[in-house]
Design an enzyme around this catalytic site. Structure first.
Site, PDB file in Angstrom:
ATOM      1  N   ASP A   9       4.203  -3.382  22.342  1.00  0.00           N
ATOM      2  CA  ASP A   9       2.787  -3.597  22.080  1.00  0.00           C
ATOM      3  C   ASP A   9       2.579  -5.118  21.989  1.00  0.00           C
ATOM      4  OD1 ASP A   9       0.076  -3.021  20.933  1.00  0.00           O
ATOM      5  OD2 ASP A   9       0.981  -4.010  19.204  1.00  0.00           O
ATOM      6  N   TYR A  11      -0.644  -7.159  20.601  1.00  0.00           N
ATOM      7  CA  TYR A  11      -1.343  -7.781  19.465  1.00  0.00           C
ATOM      8  C   TYR A  11      -0.825  -7.235  18.133  1.00  0.00           C
ATOM      9  CZ  TYR A  11      -4.111  -9.634  23.185  1.00  0.00           C
ATOM     10  OH  TYR A  11      -4.477 -10.288  24.333  1.00  0.00           O
ATOM     11  N   ARG A  45      -9.805  -7.405  13.029  1.00  0.00           N
ATOM     12  CA  ARG A  45      -8.762  -6.537  13.575  1.00  0.00           C
ATOM     13  C   ARG A  45      -9.106  -5.054  13.383  1.00  0.00           C
ATOM     14  NH1 ARG A  45      -5.101  -5.593  17.394  1.00  0.00           N
ATOM     15  NH2 ARG A  45      -3.230  -4.567  16.632  1.00  0.00           N
ATOM     16  N   SER A 121      -0.261  -2.858  26.595  1.00  0.00           N
ATOM     17  CA  SER A 121      -1.266  -3.268  25.612  1.00  0.00           C
ATOM     18  C   SER A 121      -2.670  -2.848  26.007  1.00  0.00           C
ATOM     19  CB  SER A 121      -1.221  -4.800  25.479  1.00  0.00           C
ATOM     20  OG  SER A 121      -2.285  -5.271  24.705  1.00  0.00           O
ATOM     21  N   ASN A 122      -3.492  -2.706  24.960  1.00  0.00           N
ATOM     22  CA  ASN A 122      -4.937  -2.541  25.143  1.00  0.00           C
ATOM     23  C   ASN A 122      -5.557  -3.762  25.807  1.00  0.00           C
ATOM     24  OD1 ASN A 122      -5.228  -0.033  23.943  1.00  0.00           O
ATOM     25  ND2 ASN A 122      -5.878  -0.832  21.956  1.00  0.00           N
TER      26      ASN A 122
HETATM   27  C1  LAC Z   1      -2.376  -3.700  21.713  1.00  0.00           C
HETATM   28  C2  LAC Z   1      -3.081  -3.525  20.400  1.00  0.00           C
HETATM   29  C3  LAC Z   1      -3.094  -2.134  19.943  1.00  0.00           C
HETATM   30  O1  LAC Z   1      -1.849  -4.784  22.006  1.00  0.00           O
HETATM   31  O2  LAC Z   1      -2.511  -4.269  19.428  1.00  0.00           O
HETATM   32  O3  LAC Z   1      -2.380  -2.728  22.488  1.00  0.00           O
END
Ligand code: LAC
Length: 230
Positions: A9, A11, A45, A121-122
Site C-alpha cells: 500500500d 499512503y 486522512r 494504491s488508491n
Molecule cells: C492507498 C491508501 C489506502 O495508498 O492509503 O491505497
C-alpha cells in the site's frame, strides 16, 4: 507457498501522510495552523478514506486526487482553517510526501533477493509517480499499480486482482503489506499473505480477514518474505 512478490500500500505504509501538515506547521507565521495541524491531518486522512469507501459503494468514482482535495476542504473547514493559500501549500506537499526512513533499503533488499516488488494504491497514477519520484524508489519497484485501472477504490476485490493480472502469480505467493488495518484485513480475505504494519499501535480491526503477521515498521519485510537478512 514461498513468496515471489511483495506488494505495498502507498499512503501511510510507504509514504508518511502526516508529513504535509507537520512540515507546514513548522514554518514561521503559521502559528494558528501549528496549533491544530494534528487535527487537520487526522480529519484529512479520515475523510479521504471515508469518501473513497462511500464512492466505491455508490459507484460514484472520481480519482484519489479529487477525493484528497475534497477531504482537505472538509478538514480545513471543521478546524476553522479554510484559506486558499494554506490549501495550496498542503496539496503541493502531498504530492511529494516523504517515504518512511526504512523504505529504500527494505525495497533494495527485496530486489537483491530476487523478489518482485510493487505498489498497489488508491492513488492516481500521477500522484503515485510524484511520490515515487520524490522518494527515489522507482528503480527498486517493478510496478506501480493504481486503482484507476479498475475505476473503483479498495477494498473492492477487483483492485487486489490487479496484482495477479500484472504479475501472473497466484494470490498465496503475494505478501501484501499495509499499515491500514482495513486494507490488511480485506487483502487477507482476498487470499494474499498479509503483513499489517501497525505503526500507530492500534487494536486489530474487527473484520472478517485477519493479517497473518504484524510488525511495527517495514524493516522485517524481507525476513517475512522468506529472505535471510544480512
Ligand atoms: C492507498 C491508501 C489506502 O495508498 O492509503 O491505497
Amino acid at each position: 507457498m514461498p513468496i515471489s512478490t511483495c506488494v505495498f500500500d502507498a499512503y501511510g505504509t510507504l509514504f508518511d501522510v502526516n508529513a504535509a501538515a507537520r512540515n507546514l506547521a513548522e514554518e514561521d507565521g503559521l502559528e494558528g495552523f501549528a496549533a491544530v495541524w494534528q487535527q487537520v491531518s487526522s480529519h484529512w486522512r479520515n475523510k479521504q478514506l471515508q469518501y473513497s469507501w462511500i464512492r466505491a459503494i455508490t459507484r460514484d468514482h472520481v480519482d484519489f486526487w479529487q477525493v484528497t482535495q475534497d477531504a482537505l476542504d472538509w478538514a480545513l473547514d471543521v478546524t476553522d482553517q479554510a484559506n486558499p493559500a494554506l490549501r495550496d501549500r498542503l496539496l503541493g506537499l502531498y504530492w511529494t510526501l516523504p517515504a518512511y526512513p526504512e523504505v529504500p533499503e527494505m525495497l533494495a533488499t527485496l530486489k537483491a533477493g530476487g523478489l518482485q516488488t510493487a505498489i498497489l494504491s488508491n492513488g492516481s497514477p500521477r500522484m503515485l509517480e510524484g511520490a515515487v519520484d520524490s522518494a527515489g524508489i522507482g528503480p527498486v519497484l517493478d510496478a506501480v499499480l493504481s486503482v484507476e485501472d479498475e475505476g473503483i477504490f479498495k477494498p473492492d476485490a477487483r483492485v487486489y486482482g490487479l496484482v495477479g493480472r500484472h504479475f501472473d502469480v497466484p494470490k498465496n505467493e503475494v505478501l501484501f503489506v499495509s499499515s491500514n488495518g482495513w486494507d490488511a484485513a480485506s487483502a487477507a480475505s482476498y487470499g494474499f499473505q498479509v503483513l499489517w504494519v501497525n505503526r500507530a499501535g492500534e487494536p486489530m480491526d474487527r473484520l472478517p480477514g485477519q493479517p497473518g503477521q504484524v510488525a511495527e515498521d517495514l524493516t522485517s519485510v524481507p525476513e517475512m518474505a522468506g529472505l535471510v537478512r544480512g
